[in-house]
Design an enzyme around this catalytic site. Structure first.
Site, PDB file in Angstrom:
ATOM      1  CG  ASN A 263      12.765  60.401 -30.772  1.00  0.00           C
ATOM      2  OD1 ASN A 263      11.552  60.303 -30.737  1.00  0.00           O
ATOM      3  ND2 ASN A 263      13.574  59.406 -30.464  1.00  0.00           N
ATOM      4  CG  HIS A 265      17.249  64.345 -30.629  1.00  0.00           C
ATOM      5  ND1 HIS A 265      16.420  63.710 -29.739  1.00  0.00           N
ATOM      6  CD2 HIS A 265      17.039  65.667 -30.457  1.00  0.00           C
ATOM      7  CE1 HIS A 265      15.743  64.626 -29.060  1.00  0.00           C
ATOM      8  NE2 HIS A 265      16.104  65.812 -29.481  1.00  0.00           N
ATOM      9  CB  CYS A 300      23.582  68.032 -32.383  1.00  0.00           C
ATOM     10  SG  CYS A 300      23.747  68.875 -33.936  1.00  0.00           S
TER      11      CYS A 300
END
Lengths: 369, 414
Positions: A263, A265, A300
């Site tokens: 995803n 991330h 993040c």
């Protein structure tokens, strides 16, 4: 407490006796997003012990004997409440100390958590969710991770990791790990992690309702079993924010492509890599990481830029050397004759200074070679 | 046989002495078995245990049911046998039948028997086969080794190559220092340094695949060494990847190239295989990119502590990740790396800050959906311009992946 019929437990026994259990057939389709396990939303635990769990068992049994599963050296315990797996340390997982890095340990913990989840039938799209969780659009998010290593394994050592999970309060789950040297059966590390549920649409944390909770409790030990039972352990302590200015910093760190999950991330292990970036070289040269505790606050993304900040934290009972507090950047004043050192950390987004993680590390002096 | 059956359930472990080093030693014994060549590089080994366990009249009645994985009754049947008057012709017939059955099983096994082979070596230490010249090892792909496109990343593959190379040297008893330097080399402060690497990937393994790696070394010119690898899918025997690397000897202090000293040749010469390279050498010159010829540049790449080896040099495999950092996301999404040629020029350490340059040929970047193969040139350099690695990569459109279709976990299913 449990709304499930008692045969839930019988099914657990049945599944655990299978030794190497096949993956649920849907696993292959979802395993594709295994990287998702590495996100803050991923993994642990919990079986799908819904009314449909008969179906789970059947599907699992159909896959028994798939070669990879027989080769995977892990299985559920006799009571089905924990999972153990063995791993060999590879040469490329070994770092400057000729021993496995803490990232390697973190990767193995992730692997074993991942394998535990899939072996008990959790969703295999990378999120390890139960049916009811998906109904409510809930996903797991890491809140805290604490890893202690007493003796780092070397290349070609075999470690055995046991993992289990249990409820933590009303809102959370914890997943615990014990790491042993397979040859000596010595405990070489312990870890614990805390997970909460988040609504994937609103991105807000959500308290867990009974039906969701009970669904996964079936695969947790009933009695509290803690990998790190000591009450004064760092895994329980609050992590304060660093004072400003920090003693040491490393700015402008960037996620690599290999840090990203399905995803997009940044996965948990990357943060563990960023924390020591702002450690002074002298500490890295003469000390070994004894433990790391990280509180996860914000996600993040690939294009974010990260700052890593570190400050010395006085150990309890130790004298705080005044020079240390005013040291800025060089760390030279740190007394490296001390057996132990402790540091506070902050990872933040470079642009706005928003906190990504807070951390605390303990270091012990390396044995003279 | 018994060993294979025991290893079938290693959790209840009757594994031979499972200590780190001891496992290796245990497997070295297995490695001593001479292998039958069924086809290039394939061995049937575990079943070499089978005949000695076969025993007596008891077995003759169950010969039709003989499967190679059965543990055959041993002492009990011999006692029965001894108590009866031996009928030698029966016995002879029985033994012959058994051996023929075993041999038939043997022949049929072809690629399959690796299963029991693998179980004896559950920790993947690997073994030397083919008269000590080829080292083989199996890897199952771990979840964190999977890349964003759901297959093992090129880094994972390269890591496995490194691991098998080191395990080869170690199992051959030639590991002087943990880096592939032999004892004589250590005495002379010599190290092997990789000069060139070529990799061709036919298919990337996915999670759950088991990869069988074979590696061997040959001479490369007078003073170099070539190490080749062949990676196959353990189940199907399908070739996944071929790789070839060229190594030169260097003095680790002066950093000057060195000839292979006689003492070292004595150590390693007998391990050199005379064989054609597994890959045809891609000897097209690798151009040096610069700011004006590069299509994309990614700067500010810096090593993390975990990228470093014991000498605080960056592990070679990390370069590949950096090389690909400058590749546009669109290429990574639509294509997969199918071939790579690298020339290593210089090492870097913790404080290095690197730049990754790429130029893309043979395809319009904006029209990737239509394009076929893409070729790229790469340069990884320090900010001051010093070259670390030059490279060339080839890409092909990703195979249609049924995972994409079936990725959703349907609501209500588990």
């Amino acid at each position: 407490m449990l709304k499930l019929p008692c045969n839930g437990v019988d099914r657990v026994h049945l599944m655990s006796q299978c030794g190497f259990m096949g993956r649920p057939t849907s696993f292959f389709t979802g395993r594709s997003s295994v990287k998702g396990f590495r996100s803050t939303k991923a993994y642990p635990v919990q079986a799908v012990a819904s009314a449909k769990d008969g179906a789970v068992v059947n599907r699992v049994e159909a896959d028994i004997g798939s070669l990879a599963n027989r080769l995977r050296l892990g299985s559920l315990s006799e009571d089905g409440l924990s999972y153990k797996e063995k791993f060999i340390v590879r040469s490329y997982e070994v770092g400057i100390n000729k021993t496995a890095t803490v990232e390697t340990v973190a990767n193995l913990l992730q692997e074993v958590g991942c394998n535990h989840a899939q072996i008990v039938g959790f969703s295999t799209d990378g999120f390890a969710t139960t049916t009811t969780m998906r109904k409510y659009h809930l996903i797991w998010v890491t809140a805290r991770m604490h890893i202690e290593v007493y003796k780092y394994p070397a290349w070609s050592d075999v470690v055995e990791i046991e993992t289990w999970c249990q409820a933590e309060g009303r809102a959370g789950t914890r997943r615990d790990f014990i790491i042993k040297d397979y040859a000596t059966n010595e405990v070489i590390g312990r870890a614990t992690s805390k997970w909460v549920m988040m609504n994937e649409d609103t991105r807000r944390l959500q308290k867990v309702s009974d039906d969701v909770r009970d669904e996964f409790l079936v695969y947790c030990p009933r009695e509290l079993r803690l990998a790190i039972p000591e009450e004064n352990s760092n895994c329980l302590k609050k992590i304060p924010k660093l004072g400003d200015p920090a003693h040491n910093s490393r700015l402008g760190l960037m996620p690599r492509r290999s840090d990203l999950d399905m995803n997009q991330h940044v996965n948990n292990v990357a943060y563990i890599g960023w924390v020591p970036e702002s450690m002074p070289q002298e500490i890295i040269d003469s000390y070994e990481l004894q433990s790391i505790t990280l509180d996860y606050r914000r996600e993040c993304q690939q294009n974010d830029i990260v700052d890593s900040l570190t400050s010395v934290e006085a150990l309890e009972g130790a004298e705080v050397v005044p020079e240390l507090k005013s040291t800025n950047g060089s760390g030279k004043a740190m007394d490296d004759k001390q057996e132990r050192q402790q540091f506070l950390h902050l990872l933040r987004l470079s642009n706005e200074g928003l906190e990504i993680n807070r951390g605390r590390t303990e270091w012990r002096k390396k044995a003279a070679r | 046989m018994v060993a294979a059956a025991a290893a079938f359930f290693p959790v209840t472990s009757s594994l031979p002495d499972s200590g780190g080093n001891k496992i290796g030693a245990g497997n070295a014994n297995l490695g001593g078995l001479k292998s039958k060549h069924v086809s290039a590089g394939l061995q049937v080994k575990a079943n070499a245990h089978a005949p000695p366990k076969i025993n007596g009249t008891k077995v003759s009645t169950s010969v039709e049911n003989y499967k190679h994985e059965d543990v055959l009754p041993s002492s009990q049947s011999s006692r029965t046998f001894i108590n009866q008057l031996p009928d030698w012709s029966m016995l002879l017939a029985a033994i012959t039948t058994i051996f023929l059955a075993a041999e038939k099983q043997w022949m049929m096994l072809d690629w399959k028997p690796r299963r029991s082979d693998m179980l004896i070596d559950p920790f993947g230490i690997g073994k030397i086969v083919q008269d000590g010249l080829v080292f083989s090892e199996n890897f199952s792909i771990r979840s964190y080794e999977i890349g964003a496109d759901r297959t093992a990343s090129i880094d994972t593959i390269m890591n496995h190559l490194q691991e098998t190379a080191l395990n080869h040297v170690k199992t051959a008893g030639l590991l002087g220092d943990g880096f592939g330097s032999t004892p004589e080399m250590c005495k002379k402060n010599l190290i092997w340094v990789v000069a060139r690497m070529q990799v061709v990937v036919d298919r990337y393994p996915t999670w759950g695949d088991v990869v069988h790696v074979e590696t061997w070394v040959s001479a490369s010119g007078k003073n170099g060494m070539r190490r080749d690898w062949l990676l196959r899918d353990y189940n199907t025997g399908e070739i996944l990847t071929r790789a070839s690397s060229v190594w030169v000897m260097m003095n680790k202090h002066t950093r000057k190239l060195s000839k292979i000293p006689e003492e070292v040749r004595g150590e390693i010469g007998s391990y050199f295989v005379e064989s054609a390279p597994i890959l045809e050498e891609d000897d097209r010159k690798l151009a040096k990119l610069d700011d004006s010829t590069a299509d994309y540049i990614r700067s500010g790449l810096s090593p993390r502590w975990s990228d470093l080896d014991v000498n605080q040099h960056v592990n070679n495999v990390k370069y590949i990740g950096w090389i690909l950092e400058s590749a546009p996301q669109s290429i990574l999404e639509s294509h997969e790396l199918c071939a790579m040629t690298l020339e290593y020029r210089r090492e870097c350490g913790k404080d290095s800050v690197l730049q990754s340059l790429i130029s893309v040929y043979d395809a319009g970047v904006g029209n990737l959906a239509q394009s076929g193969r893409i070729e790229c040139q790469h340069l990884l350099r320090l900010e001051d311009g010093a070259e670390i690695v030059r490279g060339r990569t080839k890409w092909r459109p990703k195979p249609v992946n049924h995972f994409d279709i079936a990725n959703q976990v349907p609501a209500g299913s588990t």
